[in-house]
Design a protein around this motif. Structure first.
Motif, PDB file in Angstrom:
ATOM      1  N   ARG A  66     -25.567  -5.355 -12.420  1.00 34.60           N
ATOM      2  CA  ARG A  66     -24.917  -6.158 -13.484  1.00 34.60           C
ATOM      3  C   ARG A  66     -25.665  -5.991 -14.809  1.00 34.60           C
ATOM      4  O   ARG A  66     -25.042  -5.956 -15.878  1.00 34.60           O
ATOM      5  CB  ARG A  66     -24.875  -7.639 -13.094  1.00 34.60           C
ATOM      6  CG  ARG A  66     -23.962  -7.947 -11.951  1.00 34.60           C
ATOM      7  CD  ARG A  66     -22.542  -8.177 -12.409  1.00 34.60           C
ATOM      8  NE  ARG A  66     -21.706  -8.501 -11.276  1.00 34.60           N
ATOM      9  CZ  ARG A  66     -20.560  -7.911 -11.015  1.00 34.60           C
ATOM     10  NH1 ARG A  66     -20.102  -6.973 -11.811  1.00 34.60           N
ATOM     11  NH2 ARG A  66     -19.851  -8.246  -9.967  1.00 34.60           N
ATOM     12  N   GLU A  69     -24.611  -2.778 -16.226  1.00 36.95           N
ATOM     13  CA  GLU A  69     -23.251  -2.931 -16.751  1.00 36.95           C
ATOM     14  C   GLU A  69     -23.258  -3.622 -18.116  1.00 36.95           C
ATOM     15  O   GLU A  69     -22.513  -3.238 -19.021  1.00 36.95           O
ATOM     16  CB  GLU A  69     -22.409  -3.729 -15.755  1.00 36.95           C
ATOM     17  CG  GLU A  69     -20.971  -3.881 -16.150  1.00 36.95           C
ATOM     18  CD  GLU A  69     -20.169  -4.663 -15.119  1.00 36.95           C
ATOM     19  OE1 GLU A  69     -18.987  -4.367 -14.963  1.00 36.95           O
ATOM     20  OE2 GLU A  69     -20.734  -5.577 -14.473  1.00 36.95           O
ATOM     21  N   GLU A  74     -19.683   1.199 -20.438  1.00 36.22           N
ATOM     22  CA  GLU A  74     -18.911   2.409 -20.118  1.00 36.22           C
ATOM     23  C   GLU A  74     -18.996   2.763 -18.626  1.00 36.22           C
ATOM     24  O   GLU A  74     -18.194   3.537 -18.128  1.00 36.22           O
ATOM     25  CB  GLU A  74     -19.370   3.592 -20.986  1.00 36.22           C
ATOM     26  CG  GLU A  74     -20.781   4.086 -20.726  1.00 36.22           C
ATOM     27  CD  GLU A  74     -21.875   3.389 -21.540  1.00 36.22           C
ATOM     28  OE1 GLU A  74     -22.954   3.981 -21.678  1.00 36.22           O
ATOM     29  OE2 GLU A  74     -21.655   2.256 -22.030  1.00 36.22           O
ATOM     30  N   TYR A  75     -19.958   2.176 -17.901  1.00 33.22           N
ATOM     31  CA  TYR A  75     -20.092   2.442 -16.461  1.00 33.22           C
ATOM     32  C   TYR A  75     -19.478   1.333 -15.597  1.00 33.22           C
ATOM     33  O   TYR A  75     -19.692   1.289 -14.399  1.00 33.22           O
ATOM     34  CB  TYR A  75     -21.575   2.604 -16.083  1.00 33.22           C
ATOM     35  CG  TYR A  75     -22.232   3.794 -16.718  1.00 33.22           C
ATOM     36  CD1 TYR A  75     -21.749   5.085 -16.512  1.00 33.22           C
ATOM     37  CD2 TYR A  75     -23.348   3.643 -17.530  1.00 33.22           C
ATOM     38  CE1 TYR A  75     -22.356   6.180 -17.105  1.00 33.22           C
ATOM     39  CE2 TYR A  75     -23.966   4.737 -18.119  1.00 33.22           C
ATOM     40  CZ  TYR A  75     -23.459   6.002 -17.902  1.00 33.22           C
ATOM     41  OH  TYR A  75     -24.065   7.079 -18.484  1.00 33.22           O
ATOM     42  N   LYS A  76     -18.709   0.454 -16.232  1.00 30.93           N
ATOM     43  CA  LYS A  76     -18.162  -0.717 -15.527  1.00 30.93           C
ATOM     44  C   LYS A  76     -17.435  -0.346 -14.230  1.00 30.93           C
ATOM     45  O   LYS A  76     -17.680  -0.956 -13.186  1.00 30.93           O
ATOM     46  CB  LYS A  76     -17.231  -1.487 -16.455  1.00 30.93           C
ATOM     47  CG  LYS A  76     -16.680  -2.771 -15.851  1.00 30.93           C
ATOM     48  CD  LYS A  76     -15.744  -3.459 -16.836  1.00 30.93           C
ATOM     49  CE  LYS A  76     -15.261  -4.819 -16.455  1.00 30.93           C
ATOM     50  NZ  LYS A  76     -15.282  -5.243 -15.096  1.00 30.93           N
ATOM     51  N   ASP A  77     -16.549   0.637 -14.276  1.00 29.50           N
ATOM     52  CA  ASP A  77     -15.762   0.990 -13.089  1.00 29.50           C
ATOM     53  C   ASP A  77     -16.652   1.468 -11.938  1.00 29.50           C
ATOM     54  O   ASP A  77     -16.486   1.042 -10.792  1.00 29.50           O
ATOM     55  CB  ASP A  77     -14.712   2.051 -13.415  1.00 29.50           C
ATOM     56  CG  ASP A  77     -13.611   1.515 -14.333  1.00 29.50           C
ATOM     57  OD1 ASP A  77     -13.478   0.271 -14.452  1.00 29.50           O
ATOM     58  OD2 ASP A  77     -12.894   2.337 -14.918  1.00 29.50           O
ATOM     59  N   GLN A  78     -17.616   2.338 -12.255  1.00 29.77           N
ATOM     60  CA  GLN A  78     -18.513   2.841 -11.211  1.00 29.77           C
ATOM     61  C   GLN A  78     -19.371   1.714 -10.639  1.00 29.77           C
ATOM     62  O   GLN A  78     -19.603   1.651  -9.430  1.00 29.77           O
ATOM     63  CB  GLN A  78     -19.449   3.942 -11.760  1.00 29.77           C
ATOM     64  CG  GLN A  78     -18.739   5.191 -12.195  1.00 29.77           C
ATOM     65  CD  GLN A  78     -18.499   5.236 -13.696  1.00 29.77           C
ATOM     66  OE1 GLN A  78     -18.018   4.289 -14.300  1.00 29.77           O
ATOM     67  NE2 GLN A  78     -18.825   6.370 -14.304  1.00 29.77           N
ATOM     68  N   GLU A  80     -18.680  -1.562 -10.601  1.00 33.91           N
ATOM     69  CA  GLU A  80     -17.845  -2.452  -9.790  1.00 33.91           C
ATOM     70  C   GLU A  80     -17.595  -1.848  -8.409  1.00 33.91           C
ATOM     71  O   GLU A  80     -17.649  -2.547  -7.386  1.00 33.91           O
ATOM     72  CB  GLU A  80     -16.518  -2.761 -10.490  1.00 33.91           C
ATOM     73  CG  GLU A  80     -16.662  -3.640 -11.716  1.00 33.91           C
ATOM     74  CD  GLU A  80     -17.323  -4.986 -11.441  1.00 33.91           C
ATOM     75  OE1 GLU A  80     -17.071  -5.594 -10.384  1.00 33.91           O
ATOM     76  OE2 GLU A  80     -18.115  -5.427 -12.284  1.00 33.91           O
ATOM     77  N   ALA A  81     -17.341  -0.546  -8.357  1.00 31.74           N
ATOM     78  CA  ALA A  81     -17.119   0.131  -7.074  1.00 31.74           C
ATOM     79  C   ALA A  81     -18.376   0.086  -6.220  1.00 31.74           C
ATOM     80  O   ALA A  81     -18.308  -0.157  -5.005  1.00 31.74           O
ATOM     81  CB  ALA A  81     -16.680   1.576  -7.312  1.00 31.74           C
ATOM     82  N   LYS A  84     -18.834  -3.456  -4.881  1.00 28.74           N
ATOM     83  CA  LYS A  84     -17.854  -3.724  -3.819  1.00 28.74           C
ATOM     84  C   LYS A  84     -18.312  -3.067  -2.512  1.00 28.74           C
ATOM     85  O   LYS A  84     -18.238  -3.660  -1.441  1.00 28.74           O
ATOM     86  CB  LYS A  84     -16.479  -3.203  -4.240  1.00 28.74           C
ATOM     87  CG  LYS A  84     -15.352  -3.620  -3.321  1.00 28.74           C
ATOM     88  CD  LYS A  84     -14.004  -3.127  -3.824  1.00 28.74           C
ATOM     89  CE  LYS A  84     -13.512  -4.045  -4.923  1.00 28.74           C
ATOM     90  NZ  LYS A  84     -12.114  -3.751  -5.296  1.00 28.74           N
TER      91      LYS A  84
END
Length: 90
Positions: A66, A69, A74-78, A80-81, A84
């Motif tokens: 976090r 992030e 710009e790395y939010k998607d990676q 979050e994955a 998860k």
């Protein structure tokens, strides 16, 4: 000097060895020092999060990601994955 070793690279390699042999506390100790020395290195921070996760310290792993992030949206998607995946039942 013909050979000038990079202490960060060498330490990172040592940390990887500790991770491979499941000596998570030693790997985390090295990675925390490296991150403190180079806080802008996203790769090292991700490795620290991975080490925390491997050691069963999931909340520290998530907190570390976090923070990355926050600094690097710009790395939010990676991120979050990755979070998860860490939180999925093993």
């Amino acid at each position: 000097k013909m050979f000038d070793p990079n202490p960060t690279f060498e330490s990172e390699r040592v940390a990887q060895v500790y991770l491979a042999i499941k000596q998570y506390d030693k790997a985390i100790s090295i990675l925390k020092k490296l991150v403190a020395a180079t806080p802008t290195d996203v790769n090292l921070r991700a490795k620290l999060a991975q080490a925390y996760n491997s050691a069963g310290m999931n909340s520290l792993a998530v907190d570390t990601l976090r923070a990355v992030e926050k600094d690097h949206p710009e790395y939010k998607d990676q991120i979050e994955a990755a979070i998860k995946q860490m939180q999925a039942p093993k």
